[in-house]
Design a protein around this motif. Sequence first.
Motif, PDB file in Angstrom:
ATOM      1  N   TYR A 186      36.426  37.499  38.669  1.00 30.22           N
ATOM      2  CA  TYR A 186      37.040  38.446  37.730  1.00 30.22           C
ATOM      3  C   TYR A 186      38.554  38.280  37.676  1.00 30.22           C
TER       4      TYR A 186
ATOM      5  N   ALA B  10      40.637  38.505  40.013  1.00 30.31           N
ATOM      6  CA  ALA B  10      41.301  39.482  40.871  1.00 30.31           C
ATOM      7  C   ALA B  10      41.680  38.798  42.179  1.00 30.31           C
TER       8      ALA B  10
ATOM      9  N   LYS C 140      41.323  44.885  38.802  1.00 34.52           N
ATOM     10  CA  LYS C 140      40.629  44.562  37.543  1.00 34.52           C
ATOM     11  C   LYS C 140      39.144  44.883  37.639  1.00 34.52           C
TER      12      LYS C 140
END
Length: 145
Positions: A114, A116, A22
């Motif tokens: 994020y 991730a 991402k």
Amino acid sequence: MENLYDTLQKKGYTRIKFKLSKTQHLLIKGKINGIEGQFILDTGASNSCVGFEGITHFELSASDSDTKAAGAGGIGMLTQTSVNNKLKLGRWGSKNFGLVIFDMSHVNEALRQYKAKPVHGIIGADILMKGKAIIDYYNHCVYLK
């Protein structure tokens, strides 16, 4: 005209797939000492490295180092090293593989922000140079010889 895969395969290269995170990082699965891990493929990292927790995870023999690490997380970070490891990326492998070990919590915290997944380490230019790497961004793979 031959495609890139066929051409490089004839020249002894192995194709290893990667995923795009991402955060737009290239993520590659690999094994250190036969133990799986998730890594960022980083052309800007001079050395391959793992976090301190990798010492236990990958069964590393670590030694203190006078070298300080520098990167996106800061400068002057304490490091350890580990030598004589085995690295496997797909069917490509390297024996007598050395690693830098340092605090990667800032890397994984940034990934978590994020949403991730965290990584165990970074595959850097040392391996990319050794394997004469060719990165195919369009097809999400790296070729190593």
